[in-house]
Design an enzyme around this catalytic site. Structure first.
Site, short mmCIF file in Angstrom:
data_model
loop_
_atom_site.label_atom_id
_atom_site.label_comp_id
_atom_site.label_asym_id
_atom_site.label_seq_id
_atom_site.Cartn_x
_atom_site.Cartn_y
_atom_site.Cartn_z
N GLU A 79 31.63 60.57 -35.62
CA GLU A 79 30.25 60.08 -35.68
C GLU A 79 29.37 60.79 -34.64
OE1 GLU A 79 33.00 57.27 -37.42
OE2 GLU A 79 32.93 58.15 -35.42
N PRO A 282 47.00 68.00 -33.45
CA PRO A 282 46.99 66.55 -33.70
C PRO A 282 45.61 65.95 -33.44
CG PRO A 282 48.11 67.03 -31.63
CD PRO A 282 47.83 68.36 -32.29
#
Length: 446
Positions: A79, A282
């Site tokens: 976001e 990751p």
């Protein structure tokens, strides 16, 4: 895409709160004495910054700048990054920006990729007391909430202070929508406090309207307009020198359960491409050590970037467990598997990889970016792998066929260009609010 508007009844600020929100406010107030224990636990887990933990209680060492202040709130990294281009547009209007988020990783991204005059704060815990401190200190002129991180006290207290609130890049997932419909009075009381909702798609717009947003506009997905992430040129050149002549596959933003599948896929593919290097990045870098142990236990050789290791000729899988270097690895390979899609996480944003020239492979679970992946798949700009066997097949075909990679990339670039433009539409929708802020600036400087 044109701006489309769904209008609903006026805001519900004056209506009584439903019982659920009254109970929530009471409980969140009563839980304040337990906050120190909660914070200590999060500190031990590495989920809080010990130097800035007071911000979680609404206390800040930073001074509010003079003049209008636009407050932008996003839950985490995705976001925050979605707001990057919007932040630049607002800064160009000489507006000061307060950016809040809830994770340590997002704070690191802001420090690395945003201008120094953008103020970052951790969003306060959602207690009326902490929220009041936050709002008393910052006194925002306009609040922009990204996607769907809806904290009741934060919303209700902001509305009570008559802070104009707009939900931008609004998204309501297929899983969240039926859950919220079961508590329609609660979500309506929250969404009804927003003056405007800017939705990513027509489907999202319909869902927000159904749940109680009074004024909904479809503007598109800001993440399609995010600029490609940067890369340190010296680091890139060093990595390219270390991997020259080797086929490379990037597995970006992987989640638990995917790394094992990628290691097994590497074993099979290495039988056809003997010098293959798989780079696992990751989603949460603190998993790097565990991934490396799993790789070694499977009979492959791993190198770990957090140990300042570089991939050698003996490295099968390079675990890139560092923050803010995806732009570096996207530039290293023309083939990217987008993580969070072989497990039911919902997928990660493929747009940055496309903008940096990668052919995309993804799993079946991409509901976080459903419209984007659907458009990419239909155009041939991405390849879907429902199983581990399909993953091996799709990666293998791209490794073996440079022409297929080129065709896929060109198709993806056309999709990204067609779906873009959300930033311009968002700025148009925000213009009445921005005009008011500019008038306030003019009056203050008169």
């Amino acid at each position: 895409m044109r701006l489309s508007v769904v209008r609903r009844p006026p805001l519900v600020n004056s209506l009584p709160l439903p019982m659920t929100l009254r109970v929530y406010r009471s409980l969140s107030s009563a839980m304040v004495p337990l906050a120190p224990a909660f914070i200590n636990r999060r500190l031990k887990l590495g989920k809080e910054d010990p130097a800035r933990v007071s911000e979680r209680r609404g206390v800040s060492a930073d001074v509010r700048p003079v003049g209008p202040l636009v407050w932008i709130h996003g839950a985490s990294v995705g976001e925050v990054l979605a707001s990057a281009a919007l932040v630049e547009q607002l800064r160009a209007l000489n507006l000061r920006i307060l950016l809040t988020s809830g994770t340590v990783t997002s704070a690191a991204v802001v420090a690395k990729r945003f201008p120094p005059d953008v103020i970052h704060q951790y969003v306060p815990y959602d207690s009326p007391r902490y929220v009041a401190r936050f709002l008393d200190h910052w006194r925002p002129s306009l609040a922009l909430f990204i996607e769907s991180d809806l904290w009741p006290n934060l919303i209700l207290s902001s509305a009570a202070r008559r802070v104009p609130m707009v939900l931008i890049n609004g998204r309501m997932s297929p899983r969240s929508f039926p859950r919220w419909r079961r508590v329609s009075g609660t979500i309506s009381a929250l969404l009804g406090r927003f003056e405007l909702c800017l939705a990513q798609s027509e489907t999202d717009a319909d869902r927000f309207s159904t749940l109680g947003c009074p004024n909904v506009v479809t503007t598109g997905n800001l993440k399609l307009d995010v600029p490609a992430p940067p890369a340190d040129q010296a680091k890139l050149e060093r990595l390219m020198a270390m991997t020259r002549g080797r086929p490379v596959v990037i597995a970006a933003s992987t989640h638990p359960g995917e790394d094992e599948m990628l290691a097994e896929a590497h074993k099979i593919l290495a039988g056809y491409f003997p010098n293959l290097l798989t780079v696992i990045v990751p989603r949460h870098p603190d998993r790097g050590e565990a991934i490396a142990r799993m790789v070694e236990a499977s009979g492959l050789h791993a190198s770990l970037r957090s140990r300042e290791e570089l991939p050698t000729a003996a490295t099968d899988i390079y675990v890139a467990d560092t923050m803010g270097e995806l732009g570096l690895f996207y530039r290293l390979s023309p083939i990217v598997f987008m993580g969070g899609s072989l497990v039911e996480h919902g997928g990660q944003n493929p747009i940055e990889a496309v903008k940096l020239g990668a052919s995309i492979v993804h799993g079946p679970h991409v509901f976080n970016f459903g419209d984007v992946y659907e458009a990419l798949d239909q155009a041939g700009g991405a390849r879907k792998a429902d199983t581990q066997e399909a993953l091996v097949k799709q990666l293998g075909q791209l490794l073996a066929d440079p022409r297929a990679r080129e065709v896929s990339l060109k198709a993806a670039e056309r999709v990204v260009e067609r779906l873009g433009g959300a930033l311009d539409r968002t700025m148009i929708a925000l213009e009445p609010y921005l005009l008011q802020l500019r008038l306030e600036m003019g009056a203050a400087n008169a």
